[in-house]
Design a protein around this motif. Structure first.
Motif, PDB file in Angstrom:
ATOM      1  N   LYS A  29      76.615 -61.109  -5.718  1.00  0.00           N
ATOM      2  CA  LYS A  29      77.221 -62.008  -4.777  1.00  0.00           C
ATOM      3  C   LYS A  29      77.547 -61.112  -3.546  1.00  0.00           C
ATOM      4  CE  LYS A  29      80.729 -65.618  -3.705  1.00  0.00           C
ATOM      5  NZ  LYS A  29      81.778 -66.402  -4.026  1.00  0.00           N
ATOM      6  N   GLU A  32      74.625 -60.373  -1.413  1.00  0.00           N
ATOM      7  CA  GLU A  32      74.391 -61.564  -0.806  1.00  0.00           C
ATOM      8  C   GLU A  32      74.944 -62.025   0.589  1.00  0.00           C
ATOM      9  OE1 GLU A  32      74.297 -66.402  -1.259  1.00  0.00           O
ATOM     10  OE2 GLU A  32      74.456 -65.195  -3.150  1.00  0.00           O
ATOM     11  N   LYS A  36      74.073 -61.152   4.540  1.00  0.00           N
ATOM     12  CA  LYS A  36      74.130 -62.245   5.621  1.00  0.00           C
ATOM     13  C   LYS A  36      74.876 -61.866   6.911  1.00  0.00           C
ATOM     14  CE  LYS A  36      74.405 -66.507   2.440  1.00  0.00           C
ATOM     15  NZ  LYS A  36      74.848 -67.352   2.044  1.00  0.00           N
TER      16      LYS A  36
END
Length: 586
Positions: A29, A32, A36
């Protein structure tokens, strides 16, 4: 287009979200979120809003990649962070750590030396490198490093996770595991996936193992034989799936006594571990070799194709199995398994880690039992064993081992006037020799059995024997209680004789051994042999001194004994409870 500030705030919020995920050990996570944030930065730069790519985002994502075992991606991001900010110390340290784990030690050290103000981690890594050069550990050559790189890649392909640790090299066939980060109690140190394990069930599927099973031959060590056969067959296969693991296994076991040269074995003369005494046919080294040879012969008779492997190769495989397998349970079925990387953990008591197989996660998990500091060696406990067993099965010794044992022999002959009645009573023969493994602890069960058996052997009072017969239906000599003062004195006299005779078998005294240890340059094997026999002698001296003390005590009159107890002058303080119970019982 949203204003630059709001987009920048969104990127920072994503970074913070990634930081939170990282701290919660959710590295995927975290990757991720950082990705971004990097994408937003990239959009801003391409739209000429004046905001350049942020090196912090790349360095943070590099760390998340690192801890999820994606080292190549971690290295790319760390390099990008340094490219964006050449003096970014955190990124330099991060990249050096990645290179270090990848086995590129010299490259990591050179990079660290560019840091003008090294932090604690940087100083430690440079010091570690200096320690290597001082032979506290050894920098692996390119060939050795490439084998371990292949192992790491193979483990990652199998979905194993181990970025929190690295291999420490002490020699070509001697390694350990060191923490790359600090671990809290109950935190997972490494995870080895099911597809990277070699299990007993797999080893039973080879053609040779199937022949052994179908023949129903009575092997001395069937499980070890199946696993040994699997190792030997796979090592001969250049296309083996297990090749990256098999390649890093020790090529030889020179520190294991079954491979000792005659000059090494000579240092064990007099020890029950390697005894030339005709009375002792159970010495451990020759018995071990004999047992392995019997299995080798039986396998060769059942499966002639097994003779493609020499007896020496079979010995190598058996020592690999005995020193490296883990006993685990998979879906409720107990089995044994080779666990790559975990089998490099060295021994320490009390235990520092715990391990198990998780059916839920489908893999082997090693967890910390206590706080483990970054840079600290990670250990597991092989259990409470005496040094003779550590040496025989693992090739090492433990200093100040409180579990040391020595094998002693109690001889019984026909001169005992009550021998026939005793054998009728227990419905078994007592003539001959009986071995006991004793430790310098009078409350240890094996010691209690040793003393009890001798009480029975030296018993010469027919009335006492009849009392035992009447009181016990199913009596065992190793459960003989204290009977009377005379029997107890005779027991201690026999123990004193046994210890004296065993000490006489050695070529040197304990004091001479101490001197040799301090003054002579010894090989690794010589030192192990010397420390083994010193540990044995310490136990023998303990029982000799105990025998002398107890004989003196038991020869006191009842009045003198009462006086000692009442006035608190009892000098045998270490085993007061033991003595007191003996005195009460007789």
């Amino acid at each position: 287009m949203p204003p630059k500030k709001s987009i920048e705030e969104k990127a920072e919020a994503l970074k913070q979200e990634g930081n939170n995920a990282f701290l919660s050990l959710d590295y995927y996570k975290a990757v991720e979120c950082y990705s971004k944030a990097i994408s937003i930065n990239f959009m801003i730069e391409n739209n000429q809003l004046g905001l350049r790519e942020n090196p912090v985002y790349f360095n943070n994502r590099s760390q998340a990649y690192f801890y999820s075992d994606r080292l190549e991606l971690a290295l790319i991001d760390a390099s990008k962070a340094i490219e964006l900010k050449p003096d970014y110390t955190k990124a330099i340290n991060n990249k050096a750590q990645i290179l270090y784990v990848m086995g590129k030690v010299e490259e990591a050290i050179l990079l660290l030396k560019t840091v003008q103000e090294p932090n604690a981690d940087t100083k430690k890594m440079i010091q570690d490198n200096q320690d290597y050069k001082q032979h506290k550990s050894v920098i692996p050559n390119e060939f050795e490093a490439s084998k371990h790189k292949n192992l790491f890649n193979w483990l990652r392909q199998g979905a194993s996770l181990f970025s929190g640790v690295k291999i420490e090299y002490y020699g070509p066939d001697y390694r350990g595991i060191v923490a790359n980060k600090s671990f809290q109690p109950k935190e997972c140190i490494l995870y080895i996936a099911r597809q990277n394990l070699i299990t007993l069930e797999m080893s039973k599927e080879t053609t040779i193992s199937k022949k052994i099973i179908s023949s129903k031959v009575d092997l001395l060590s069937p499980k070890h034989t199946y696993l040994s056969t699997f190792l030997l067959l796979e090592k001969r296969n250049p296309e083996s799936y297990w090749k990256p693991y098999l390649d890093i296994l020790p090529s030889q076991y020179d520190s294991f006594p079954i491979f000792y040269k005659p000059e090494d074995l000579d240092w064990l003369q007099g020890s029950p571990f390697l005894s030339n005494s005709k009375q002792n046919n159970k010495e451990q080294v020759r018995e071990k070799v004999s047992d392995i040879h019997k299995d080798y012969q039986m396998i060769s008779n059942i499966a002639p194709e097994f003779t493609q492997f020499s007896f020496e190769e079979f010995c190598w495989a058996r020592m690999t199995v005995s020193s490296r397998i883990f006993g685990i349970s998979i879906k409720g079925v107990k089995t044994d398994a080779f666990v790559p990387l975990a089998d490099m953990l060295n021994h320490r008591r009390p235990k520092q880690t715990s391990w198990m197989y998780s059916d839920e996660k489908q893999g082997f998990i090693l967890e910390a039992d206590e706080f483990i500091e970054k840079g600290q060696t990670v250990y597991e406990s092989y259990g409470r064993k005496c040094n003779s067993r550590f040496l025989l099965n693992y090739g090492f010794m433990v200093e100040d081992n409180d579990a040391n044992e020595i094998q002693v022999t109690v001889n019984v002959n026909y001169t005992d006037p009550l021998v026939q009645q005793k054998e009728d009573f227990i419905q078994d023969s007592i003539i001959g020799s009986k071995q006991f493994r004793i430790i310098d602890d009078l409350e240890e069960s094996t010691v209690c059995e040793f003393m009890s058996f001798i009480r029975f052997v030296v018993l010469i009072d027919e009335r006492e024997l009849k009392s035992l017969v009447n009181f016990h239906n199913k009596f065992r000599p190793t459960k003989t209680p204290p009977l009377n003062a005379m029997n107890e004195i005779q027991m201690w006299q026999r123990i004193n004789l046994i210890c004296t005779q065993q000490l006489f078998q050695y070529r040197t005294t304990f004091e001479r051994d101490q001197q040799i240890l301090k003054t002579q340059q010894l090989t690794h094997n010589q030192r192990n042999c010397l420390q083994l026999r010193m540990g044995e002698k310490e136990i023998l001296y303990f029982f000799k001194m105990m025998a002398q003390d107890m004989i003196e005590l038991l020869n006191q009159s009842q009045k003198e004994l009462s006086k000692y107890l009442q006035e608190g002058k009892f000098k045998y303080t270490d085993y007061f409870d033991f003595y007191f119970l003996i005195l009460l019982s007789i």
